[in-house]
Design a protein around this motif. Structure first.
Motif, short mmCIF file in Angstrom:
data_model
loop_
_atom_site.label_atom_id
_atom_site.label_comp_id
_atom_site.label_asym_id
_atom_site.label_seq_id
_atom_site.Cartn_x
_atom_site.Cartn_y
_atom_site.Cartn_z
N ARG A 18 -66.98 86.61 3.36
CA ARG A 18 -66.48 88.01 3.96
C ARG A 18 -65.11 88.15 4.20
NH1 ARG A 18 -70.96 89.88 8.45
NH2 ARG A 18 -72.89 89.72 7.10
N TRP A 19 -64.63 89.35 3.55
CA TRP A 19 -63.25 89.51 3.73
C TRP A 19 -63.10 90.19 5.03
CZ3 TRP A 19 -60.56 91.54 -1.41
CH2 TRP A 19 -60.44 90.60 -2.21
N PRO A 20 -61.73 90.51 5.79
CA PRO A 20 -61.58 91.27 6.87
C PRO A 20 -61.59 92.78 6.22
CG PRO A 20 -59.60 90.23 6.29
CD PRO A 20 -60.50 89.60 5.29
N GLY A 21 -61.79 93.52 7.28
CA GLY A 21 -61.91 94.88 6.79
C GLY A 21 -60.54 95.39 6.30
N LEU A 22 -60.42 96.36 5.31
CA LEU A 22 -59.28 96.59 4.55
C LEU A 22 -58.85 98.13 5.43
CD1 LEU A 22 -60.31 95.92 1.03
CD2 LEU A 22 -59.00 94.44 2.93
N HIS A 23 -57.75 98.04 5.88
CA HIS A 23 -57.06 99.42 6.58
C HIS A 23 -56.12 99.95 5.57
CE1 HIS A 23 -59.18 99.05 10.45
NE2 HIS A 23 -58.88 97.61 10.12
N THR A 120 -53.98 96.88 -5.07
CA THR A 120 -53.37 98.06 -4.27
C THR A 120 -54.45 99.06 -3.67
OG1 THR A 120 -51.39 97.88 -5.51
CG2 THR A 120 -51.55 99.73 -4.24
N VAL A 121 -54.62 98.95 -2.45
CA VAL A 121 -55.79 99.96 -1.86
C VAL A 121 -54.94 100.98 -1.33
CG1 VAL A 121 -57.52 99.93 -0.43
CG2 VAL A 121 -56.98 97.97 -1.45
N VAL A 122 -55.32 102.18 -1.82
CA VAL A 122 -54.59 103.38 -1.08
C VAL A 122 -55.86 104.33 -0.61
CG1 VAL A 122 -52.33 103.39 -2.63
CG2 VAL A 122 -54.48 104.46 -3.22
N ASP A 175 -65.08 103.52 5.15
CA ASP A 175 -64.80 102.69 6.53
C ASP A 175 -64.25 101.35 6.03
OD1 ASP A 175 -67.05 100.75 7.01
OD2 ASP A 175 -68.00 102.49 5.86
N PRO A 176 -63.40 100.67 6.70
CA PRO A 176 -62.91 99.57 6.26
C PRO A 176 -63.64 98.44 5.89
CG PRO A 176 -61.67 100.43 8.17
CD PRO A 176 -62.86 101.20 8.28
#
Length: 417
Positions: A18-23, A120-122, A175-176
């Motif tokens: 599991r990755w952490p939530g992406l903000h 790159t997450v936008v 959601d993240p």
């Protein structure tokens, strides 16, 4: 409660990836490496040198470590069977120096890079279009799709001048946690794809060798059917071919088995993503089917061909053994027949010698009997003692023959005949 010693390990296994939530907005740098056993200690030293005290206290055998670098950047590291994957999650609002430090840190690990990706997450698709133009992603070469909850991605799946592939993701209000899970699934698809394709160069390298072995097997099959060919030379040839096949199999067998396993994971991740195509872009499903599946099928065909050639070599070896055993049986039969003739000749010779020995013994017996008759003739004045000696000859011979027959039966039993 008395806990099973593996309970915690089993539970941890269910949560390793599991990755952490992406903000948003942020950049995720992920590197997947193959790591040799002798590089594991150096890998852990690099990991411990930069992470905070809580993460550094993880046990040496830990398969997953997550936490923060001293700059505050989050990371996840996971150990796999053949290597490791490492990801850092760099927000846009941190200093450029910290961003550079995080990137240099993940590049400092030992091992051979299999895949490196700049993600790159936008927030929106419009922001993503600006990033794709900045990255120079051409629509004709770009794969794009929607992977649920409005999330959309763009990538050309190529290696750029920085050494990283480029992936752009638009969250579109997801959601993240959901965003993190979907992006991670997309990354795992690419990671497993690259791991599966490690077998393709080895397959291409071995293919000409299989062509040579196949020609030799055809020639060997003709030689086995030729009665004039020497068995020892054939046995040497088939042993050499079997050794060559075993060497090829040992060199690539594990890699092909891994390719099969990774290909299964690729299919599972592709099904989980259920990426919906976007107009004017190549869809993810088409990209995987057109580029990945032919390579995976090539590896599978190579494995099947290698197994078939190994089976043919084993069959020809069995035929050669049958031929050798048949020849040995024929030679044994001829030898037994020769021994039987020799034994028969020896028996006849023995019977002849036995007859002659009866005559010889009779001669000596008659000589002894002559002394007796001469003595009796001198005492009893027998005038025809020569007639008595002559008549005694067949009687003595018969008695000697009966005695020898009786002796043979007593000594040899029924074998005397």
């Amino acid at each position: 409660m008395r806990q099973h010693e593996l309970r915690q390990q089993i539970i941890d296994e269910m949560h390793l990836r599991r990755w952490p939530g992406l903000h948003v907005p942020l950049t995720v740098w992920q590197v997947v490496r193959t790591v040799a056993d002798n590089e594991r200690l150096a890998e852990r030293k690099v990991l411990d040198a930069a992470i905070d005290a809580a993460a550094a206290s993880s046990p040496p055998g830990a398969r997953h470590i997550g936490g923060h670098l001293r700059s505050g950047v989050r990371f996840t590291w996971e150990r796999h069977t053949e290597g490791s994957s490492l990801a850092v999650f760099v927000p846009f609002d941190i200093s450029e120096a910290d961003q550079t430090c995080a990137r240099e840190w993940i590049e400092a690990f030992p091992g051979s890079v299999i895949r490196a990706t700049q993600i790159t997450v936008v927030a929106t698709g419009k922001d993503a279009e600006d990033v794709t133009r900045e990255f120079g992603l051409r629509p004709a070469d770009t794969v794009s799709g929607s992977i649920g909850n409005g999330i959309r991605f763009w990538s050309d799946f190529r290696l750029h001048e920085t050494g990283y592939g480029r992936l752009v993701v638009a969250a579109e209000g997801a959601d993240p946690v959901t965003l993190s899970r979907r992006v991670q699934q997309l990354q795992e698809l690419g990671n497993y794809r690259n791991m599966a394709l490690l077998g393709l160069p080895a397959v291409r390298e071995q293919w000409p060798a299989l062509d040579v072995i196949e020609r030799k097997l055809r020639a060997f099959a003709l030689s086995v059917s030729d009665p004039q060919s020497r068995d020892d030379m054939l046995l040497g040839d088939v042993s050499a071919l079997s050794l060559d096949l075993a060497t090829l199999n040992n060199a690539i067998g594990y890699r092909l088995d891994a390719t099969k396993a990774y290909a299964t994971l690729v299919a599972e991740r592709l099904e989980d993503l259920r990426a919906e195509p976007v107009a004017n872009f190549l869809s993810l499903n088409d990209f995987i089917r057109r580029r990945f599946l032919p390579a995976e099928r090539t590896c599978r065909a190579h494995k099947e061909r290698l197994d078939k050639l190994t089976g043919r070599a084993a069959d020809l070896t069995a035929l050669l053994r049958a031929r050798i055993e048949t020849r040995i049986e024929n030679q044994n039969a001829q030898l037994l027949e020769s021994m039987e003739r020799r034994a028969e000749a020896q028996l006849r010779l023995q019977q002849l010698v036995e007859g002659l020995s009866i005559v010889a013994i009779t001669y000596y017996g008659v000589g002894l009997f002559t002394y007796v008759v001469d003595a009796l003739a001198a005492v009893m004045h027998v005038s025809n003692h020569d007639l008595i000696i002559g008549l005694s000859v067949p009687v003595i011979m018969l008695l000697i023959w009966l005695f020898m027959r009786f002796a043979k039966r007593r000594v040899l039993g029924n074998l005397a005949g």
